[in-house]
Design an enzyme around this catalytic site. Structure first.
Site, PDB file in Angstrom:
ATOM      1  N   SER A  81       0.853  -1.196   0.000  1.00 53.11           N
ATOM      2  CA  SER A  81       0.000   0.000   0.000  1.00 53.11           C
ATOM      3  C   SER A  81       0.885   1.241   0.000  1.00 53.11           C
ATOM      4  O   SER A  81       2.051   1.186   0.421  1.00 53.11           O
ATOM      5  CB  SER A  81      -0.888   0.005   1.254  1.00 53.11           C
ATOM      6  OG  SER A  81      -1.483   1.281   1.464  1.00 53.11           O
TER       7      SER A  81
ATOM      8  N   TYR B  90      -2.397  -1.801   9.754  1.00 49.00           N
ATOM      9  CA  TYR B  90      -2.345  -1.824   8.295  1.00 49.00           C
ATOM     10  C   TYR B  90      -1.020  -1.261   7.790  1.00 49.00           C
ATOM     11  O   TYR B  90      -0.328  -1.881   6.975  1.00 49.00           O
ATOM     12  CB  TYR B  90      -3.520  -1.021   7.738  1.00 49.00           C
ATOM     13  CG  TYR B  90      -3.600  -0.968   6.228  1.00 49.00           C
ATOM     14  CD1 TYR B  90      -4.313  -1.933   5.517  1.00 49.00           C
ATOM     15  CD2 TYR B  90      -2.984   0.045   5.503  1.00 49.00           C
ATOM     16  CE1 TYR B  90      -4.401  -1.892   4.133  1.00 49.00           C
ATOM     17  CE2 TYR B  90      -3.064   0.106   4.125  1.00 49.00           C
ATOM     18  CZ  TYR B  90      -3.776  -0.860   3.444  1.00 49.00           C
ATOM     19  OH  TYR B  90      -3.857  -0.817   2.073  1.00 49.00           O
TER      20      TYR B  90
END
Length: 256
Positions: free
Chosen positions: A145, A168
């Site tokens: 990401s 995350y």
């Protein structure tokens, strides 16, 4: 580019999710052989069917697989599996995932790292073991990401109930180094591990978030999940045969 996938067998892990399901459709529509796996076989097939995928197609094999289960994953890769490429689009997490920073307990943090990063390690390890047994070219694409590359821009979450989970960002950064570790360890150009780092992907987020996010891009704002397909198929294909340990950022300038 996609033509170079003709005749190849691609394993899509997390094929019932947002990215995984669309990737299966993308590949099937281009006559690529796909093995689709997810935690819940029925749910995966239902989602694929809603996208217009013929789950009875000779190009598609569907299996149930819990990638957080070491026994299941090892058994799966020890079976009569014939694959040339793997995309790990799975996103395992616990029920408290997504809490704001000061509300995250150590137990929850550790559990999410175990589920998501741990399963990425397990899948990558077993893909490497599969390659070592077969010695045929294999390309693995993990999903990182932009928040594995740069720090979160917390201002875009103002006026929403959303946040950027600390788990995350930690996991996505670690995945990039995991890739480098494994290809350096195996050290064979026929075994490649890369990742893509998407920017924000549209999934019916609140308008306040969408507007704030778009202001940090070069005009595109949140991207459609289909914008990821070209980079993924490039990394799977022979067009990238000496690309390994790399990360492709797809974010319309968000991380600049």
């Amino acid at each position: 580019m996609v033509n170079s996938l003709n005749g190849k067998n691609i394993l899509v892990v997390g094929a019932g999710g947002l990215l995984g399901s669309r990737l299966v459709k993308y590949l099937i529509d281009r006559d690529v052989n796909v093995v689709a796996v997810d935690l819940n076989l029925l749910t995966m097939k239902e989602r694929l069917s809603k996208l217009g995928v013929d789950t009875g197609s000779s190009l598609l094999t569907c299996n149930e697989l819990d990638i957080t289960n070491e026994t299941q994953v090892k058994r799966f890769f020890s079976s009569e599996l014939q694959i040339d490429g793997i995309v790990n689009a799975a996103y395992p997490r616990n029920k408290t995932y997504g809490n704001k920073f000061f509300d995250v307990s150590l137990q929850s943090f550790n559990e999410n790292l175990s589920l998501h990063l741990g399963s990425a390690f397990l899948l990558t390890q077993q893909a490497a073991a599969y390659f070592e047994r077969n010695k045929t070219p294999l390309s693995l694409v993990n999903i990182s990401s932009i928040y594995g590359v740069v720090a979160p821009k917390f201002d875009i979450y103002d006026n929403t109930n959303m946040t950027m989970p600390v788990e995350y960002a930690t996991i996505k950064a670690a995945i990039q180094h995991l890739n480098k570790y494994v290809v350096s360890y195996i050290k064979d150009s026929r075994f490649r591990v890369n990742c893509i780092s998407p920017g924000g992907i549209f999934d019916s987020q609140p308008e306040a978030f969408l507007s704030a996010y778009k202001a940090h891009t070069h005009g595109a704002g949140m991207l459609d999940v289909d914008e990821m397909m070209g980079s993924i198929t490039y990394l799977l294909s022979d067009d990238s045969k000496f690309v390994t340990g790399q990360n492709i950022i797809i974010d319309d300038g968000f991380s600049i």
